[in-house]
Structures are given as C-alpha cells and as structure tokens.
Design an enzyme around this catalytic site. Sequence first.
Site, short mmCIF file in Angstrom:
data_model
loop_
_atom_site.label_atom_id
_atom_site.label_comp_id
_atom_site.label_asym_id
_atom_site.label_seq_id
_atom_site.Cartn_x
_atom_site.Cartn_y
_atom_site.Cartn_z
N HIS A 87 0.71 -1.13 0.04
CA HIS A 87 0.15 0.10 -0.06
C HIS A 87 0.77 1.16 0.07
CE1 HIS A 87 -3.25 -2.64 0.90
NE2 HIS A 87 -2.83 -3.06 1.89
N HIS A 114 2.66 8.85 0.66
CA HIS A 114 1.52 8.75 -0.29
C HIS A 114 1.93 9.69 -1.57
CE1 HIS A 114 -0.92 7.07 2.97
NE2 HIS A 114 -0.30 7.90 3.68
F1 3TV Z 1 -0.72 4.06 11.85
C1 3TV Z 1 -0.84 3.95 10.48
C2 3TV Z 1 -1.20 5.39 9.93
F2 3TV Z 1 -1.45 6.41 10.88
C3 3TV Z 1 -0.57 3.10 9.73
S1 3TV Z 1 0.12 1.47 10.38
C4 3TV Z 1 -1.13 0.41 10.03
C5 3TV Z 1 -2.63 0.58 10.03
C6 3TV Z 1 -3.30 -0.51 10.05
C7 3TV Z 1 -1.03 3.27 8.61
F3 3TV Z 1 -0.50 2.32 7.53
C8 3TV Z 1 -1.08 4.38 7.92
F4 3TV Z 1 -1.33 4.55 6.45
C9 3TV Z 1 -1.71 5.65 8.91
S2 3TV Z 1 -1.89 6.96 8.23
O1 3TV Z 1 -2.96 7.47 8.51
O2 3TV Z 1 -0.86 7.86 8.49
N1 3TV Z 1 -1.81 7.14 6.59
ZN ZN Z 2 -0.35 7.80 5.70
#
Ligand code: 3TV
Ligand code: ZN
Length: 500
Positions: A87, A114
Amino acid sequence: MRILSFIASVLLLLTSLSFLHGAEWTYSGSTGQDYWSNKYPYCAGPFQSPIDITSDLLRFSPTLRPIEVRNYKLSSKEQLTLRNDGHSLQLSLPPTMYVSGLPNQFTATQLHLHWASSNWPTGSEHLVDSRQFAAELHIVHYNSDKYPDINTAIDKSDGLAVLGVLIKIGDFNPVYEQILRFINGAKYKNFEVRVPGFNIRELLPARLDEFYRYDGSLTTPPCFPSVLWTVFRNHVTISHQQYLALATSLVASSVQDPEVNPLNNNFRKPQPIDSRVVLVSFKEGRGLHGILTVSPPFTRKRVVQQLLAGDLADLADEGLHQLLPSGSQTLQAGKKKDPMSRQSVTLAKPKQQTKNPSLWKKSQTNCYVGKLGMAENTLCYTSLEQSISHQLKQSHLGNELVETLKDTIYPELNLKSYLDCKSDLALSTIRRILCRHPTDEALELDRSLAKALVNHKKTSVATKHEGSRTKQGGLSSAVPQKPLRQYHPHPWLLPMEWED
Ligand code: 3TV
Ligand code: ZN
C-alpha cells in the site's frame, strides 16, 4: 519424495488461492476506497482523514505548542527497514524517537509516503484550500504515555499522532534521497531492504511551529478515528526525478503474483468534515482569507452563559455572532441591529453514518462517538446526534426519545464541544436554547437563525433531523408563542458556574 512433492503442490495451491482472493483492500477497483467500509466500518464513520483544509475551517489557537522532535537525528550505524507493504513505502523508526508539544508523549514507529502517478503528480492526502500537493509524508507515532505499543494504541481515541508533510515538485532533496536510493530493494510487496539511519528531522519543513491540527483517523483501513493530526503549513520539495522514482519503481503485488499492479495513486480522497474545526498555530494569512481567531475561552463561556440565562438583548447587540460558525453562507439579519450582518456563516455539511455504529468509541481528542459518556471531556455533538437518532429510528424506539435527547443532551454536548474549540456551534442548538426564553428578543434572534436554517435545509441533503420542523415538514419558529410543554431545564442546561 512423493510426500515432499505433494506438500510442495499444496503450498503452491494455497499461494495461488491467496492471489485469487486478492488484496484485502486497494485504492481503486472493487476493493477500492468506496468499498472499504464493507469490511472496515470505521471508514464510513465520523472524523475521518484526510480532509481538505479550507480557510473557513481554520481557527487560530494561540495555545498550540510548537512540535518538538526528539532523537530524530539517527546515527548511520542504526539500521532501518524500508518495506513495500503493498500500500505504501514504509520506513521503520526506532522507539528512541518521539515528539512532545502534544497532550502526551508520542513515540515514533514508522514513516511512509502517499503519492499519485508519473503523469499526474497530485498524490497528497491532505488538501490545502482544495489544492493537492504532489505527495505527502506521514510520520506515525503512538501515545507511549498511555499504551505499551502501536498495536495497543491504534484503536484508542488518544492512541496516535501523525505528522504530515506536504511535498511539492521542485528542488532535489538530498534527505529524501536517503530513502529513495534504496527503493529498488523494495520493488515488490513484502520486499524489504536495510537503510542506514539519517537525520529524520530534515524530512520535515524548517518551521515546526506552523501547522494545522485536527482530530482525525487513519487514512487507510481500518480507518480508526484515533489520530491527532498535525499537518505542517510549509511544504518541502523533491525533484521531478525523485517523484518519478516513487511513482514508477514499486509494485503493489507480490513477486509471485502473475498480475503486476503498479504501486501508485495510494492516496485517500478528502473526507467529510463532520462539524470539526481545524486549529492553526499561526496567524498571518498567506492568501488565506478569514482565518478566524477562536474567541478566547472566557468570551465563549460568557456568551454561552448569556444564551443559557436568556440574557438576549446584550447577546443580540454584541455577542451572538461569536457563537456562530464562520464561512460561506451569510445570515440575513432581523429588523433590529443585527450582529450577524457582518458575519458569514458556514453550516454543517451532511454527515455519513457508519455501518456499525455500535463499534464506535471515545474518539481521539476527547470526542465521544456513538456512546454517551458522562465524562468531563468534550463530546462531539453532530455525528453523535446523527448516529444515535439513526440507531433509535432503526430500533423503533420512536420519536419521543429522540426529541428528549434533542432537547436536553445534544445541546449540552454541542456546547461542550464548542467551548473546547472542537467544533462550531450548530444553529439548531442555539435555536433550541432560545426556545427556553419565549421573549421578543429571542423571537427576533430566532428569526435570523431560522433563515439560516432554511438555507441550510436547501443545501443539505442528508441532515434530515437538523432544525425544527413541523409535522407537515415545514420549518417552524423555534420560539413558540406558548411553550408546547412544561419545560423543566435539564441541570446541564442551567447557567453554569464557569471556572477560568
Ligand atoms: F498507523 C498508521 C497510520 F496512521 C498506519 S499503520 C497500519 C494501520 C493498520 C498506516 F498504515 C497508515 F497509513 C497511517 S496514516 O493514517 O498515517 N496514513
Ligand atoms: Zn499515511
């Protein structure tokens, strides 16, 4: 030998079945963001991220402390892990790194990016004044004062704090290169590569004292509303070549997967604002019109107290506008001196409901969602009202209870939420409080608010229970000629004794 080849075939079959099953979630297609809530109900819940940070949401808050990052300068002897998780591109961070300047100490756990595609470099998650940036860096931290690790913190209302950095295409960035030069080692999903430590602080903009702050969620499934977001006002740059490396080097599928999906466009679209406000730590506008100062707590309290006590003449002259949201729609005044005539008013946007409101819990910074708690914390009103009304309607508990809640609990929740600078005050709440004072002043104030609500009705498609409606569905005045029923004010709605 036969047994071994049998085991190998079974393993192969299992692996290919996992391909057939496909990824748990994606950014587009049949498991794309529009469908996340089928498996992850929080994704359709309130207080989601990212958001479009528009100037009408901003409230200057002089009490926001600058972010202070600690132990961000890592030794090159420290080995970090750069991983493609299918991802995003994620870099592990050591637990020695933390941030202060937030309500608790938050320990770093990972950072990730991202971005969009090579031909369309607009992949930031947060938008500022509806403008999307090329990419966005997130540094994820968990509340280590309260929780032992990220896994425990991730679904807690005060569990996470993420720092967001907006990235534009411009000058080459030697610090981002410390990550990007290893990108080919993380080409496929689950591939990882060792990266020597460097100064993570230099991934951030120079000024850490200018930022946007709001309560939100993970931007990926399971979308828990557990994140205290800090998005820095100032962006950083990477070169076009660096952006291309990000947008074209990675694959979202595993190396064995016959289907090769590029890992790009991994940004979630902006989410409903859900009555939230965005606090800003800086005052000077930079083309941002109308950054409104949060009225000082004392003023807010005094004006709310006047409203509750029915001290409406003064309020009409100088105070009521301080309660009202600011923004795009203008309130038309009554005949008398009208405090709102110079004010613009933003009305709450329609809200979404989660598929499974029973899962809701106390949200990030003192906002309770879907659960009535008699806590001294702020209660986020609008989504709560909607979720409860929705649930009550579904469980056929009838309108009487909904009306009682509207009369007593919801206004109090909204006032608390407003006083804590978490949301604007809903017009319907002010009108319900005016109802308690059937005087000329109240009637006059109410007429102005009624007009505002009419406009709101015209523009709102989803907020069906907001405002006062007659049985025929027409908008009635909130101030009855005679009270419809004997009113016994809920103790919460009696004038409060404020501490300052
Ligand atoms: F904690 C996360 C985030 F805050 C994680 S860890 C895994 C979540 C199951 C993540 F993958 C994220 F993308 C974000 S984010 O909100 O900072 N995008
Ligand atoms: Zn993120």
